[in-house]
Design an enzyme around this catalytic site. Structure first.
Site, PDB file in Angstrom:
ATOM      1  N   HIS A 158     -31.343  30.294 -24.191  1.00 23.81           N
ATOM      2  CA  HIS A 158     -31.334  29.046 -23.930  1.00 23.81           C
ATOM      3  C   HIS A 158     -32.165  28.346 -23.367  1.00 23.81           C
ATOM      4  O   HIS A 158     -32.792  27.108 -23.620  1.00 23.81           O
ATOM      5  CB  HIS A 158     -30.015  28.690 -23.243  1.00 23.81           C
TER       6      HIS A 158
ATOM      7  N   ASP B 132     -28.159  30.160 -34.848  1.00 19.05           N
ATOM      8  CA  ASP B 132     -27.791  29.506 -33.351  1.00 19.05           C
ATOM      9  C   ASP B 132     -28.185  28.084 -33.244  1.00 19.05           C
ATOM     10  O   ASP B 132     -28.838  27.482 -34.088  1.00 19.05           O
ATOM     11  CB  ASP B 132     -28.226  30.510 -32.303  1.00 19.05           C
TER      12      ASP B 132
END
Length: 424
Positions: free
Chosen positions: A252, A325
């Site tokens: 992230h 993702d």
């Protein structure tokens, strides 16, 4: 800290003790899009006929799964206005005709069971008004640490707790009950199960989201979970390929590098994905990780043709949907701009482009790449057909019934209690 980071990404047969599925007696709340006219209707499956009726622009739009802001399909949000130029979630769907929407609590999509059911119904109706293909609505409901639906649904143990029981029936039962509750809310796809083998105790992003650290045991749990979701007729997504278990960096916020050789990868990372494929998993999500011994280019797996096409498609034989993702994560944005990332993901072999940070820019980039010949229209057709076949298989062409009052049933609570009792 971990929970805050997880809020922006990643979005994964039953044992004899399993209860029967909850009955669904509610009236249909949405209808499938109108079929092509008889004169224009070619032979083939519903997915093939739908593809044949779509324009290039609509085919490119099918690749995108996006976030919309707000609790109601018809209520305006400043966030939608800023990002999409229209106010309501329904207007976003009508304007861009995306293939899917993913729900998040942080996007204001989740406040109550009836509210979520009404939102999903409204979004599907908007899609039916605006295009040939129905809308796939998904969510990250792994249970445990990543539970986007919070207290709306039965509280089930997370993957690591299920793994500790050593019983694959528990993975099946929890996935089946989870899937049934998602269907009651009008959600047809879960971005679960996590198929990563958590072999690095310093892993800041997977940890308890994985079933464990033993590849064989994780594989068995993943296969059982896929079976459970399918028993509920909900699409399942194994993640994060080629494996996110051996990293100390969170994708992230950074770009992890994993130095496994191909032999190590086949032994440590691949088994759960092989098993998921053997159990006919609907989709597999890529990881924003660099594995230089699998692809020396330095590109993350999401953008790697060698990994998504070479390993996943050709070596493992997967012909289902490949999803990236979330494309708003730092791990995939470090090397290329947001427009180029979308193009390269398609060239690598991805079918679904999840959560682009700038949808108009990403959409235009992919469309321009097709028009210029950089991406062939045949390549787009391959992805769209996979997406449409998945929608057909999981009943997304409709009608879809919701029953929010069926959540947290006694049968589902018994499943949770039984598994928690073993862990505790």
């Amino acid at each position: 800290m971990l929970a805050a980071l997880l809020a922006t990404g990643c979005s994964s047969g039953v044992g004899a003790a399993s209860p029967a599925p909850s009955p669904r007696t509610s009236a249909p709340v949405s209808v499938s899009p109108p079929p092509p006219s008889p004169s224009a209707r070619p032979s083939g499956s519903l997915a093939e006929r739908t593809l044949a009726a779509m324009s290039l622009r609509d085919k490119v739009a099918q690749l995108f799964t996006i976030v919309v802001w707000g609790q109601k399909a018809g209520a305006a949000s400043k966030e939608n206005e800023a990002r999409y130029g229209v106010g309501t979630p329904a207007q976003v769907v009508e304007k861009f005709r995306p293939g899917g929407v993913i729900l998040f609590d942080w996007a204001g999509n989740v406040s109550g069971a009836s509210q979520v059911a009404a939102l999903t119904t409204g979004l599907r109706e908007a899609a039916a008004r605006s295009g040939e293909a129905p809308l796939m609505i998904g969510v990250d409901q792994e249970n445990g640490l990543v539970s986007r639906l919070k207290s709306l649904v039965t509280t089930f143990p997370g993957a690591s707790e299920i793994g500790e029981t050593g019983k694959t029936a528990n993975a099946r039962d929890v996935a089946r009950a989870t899937g049934e509750e998602l269907r009651d809310l009008g959600i047809s796809l879960d971005f679960a199960p996590v198929a990563d083998v958590n072999i690095n105790p310093r892993n800041p992003v997977i940890g308890p989201r994985a079933y464990g650290s033993d590849p064989g045991k994780v594989a068995a749990m993943v296969g059982a979970a896929v079976d459970g979701f399918h028993a509920a007729d909900v699409a399942s997504v194994a993640k994060h390929f080629p494996g996110h278990g051996d990293t100390s960096v969170d994708s992230h916020t950074g770009l992890p590098v994993i130095t496994h050789s191909k032999t190590q990868w086949r032994k440590l990372d691949a088994p759960p994905f092989r098993t998921a494929i053997a159990h006919d998993v609907d989709a597999i999500m890529s990881a924003h990780v660099v594995m230089p011994k699998l692809d020396p280019s330095g590109d993350p797996a999401t953008l790697s043709h060698r990994i998504l096409t070479g390993l996943l498609r050709e070596e493992l034989g997967f012909d289902g949907v490949i999803s990236t993702d979330a494309l708003d994560m730092a791990g995939v944005r470090k090397k290329y701009g947001d427009a180029e990332v979308a193009v390269r993901a398609v060239l690598a072999g991805a079918d679904v482009l999840l959560m682009p940070p700038n949808l108009p820019k990403a959409y235009d980039a992919v469309l321009d790449a097709v028009k210029s010949g950089r991406i062939s229209e045949r390549r787009i057709d391959e992805s769209v057909l996979r997406i449409l076949r998945l929608k057909e298989k999981r009943g997304v062409f409709g009608p879809i019934r919701t029953d929010p009052g069926a959540l947290k049933s006694a049968a589902h609570r018994k499943v949770a209690e039984r598994v928690f009792a073993v862990v505790r």
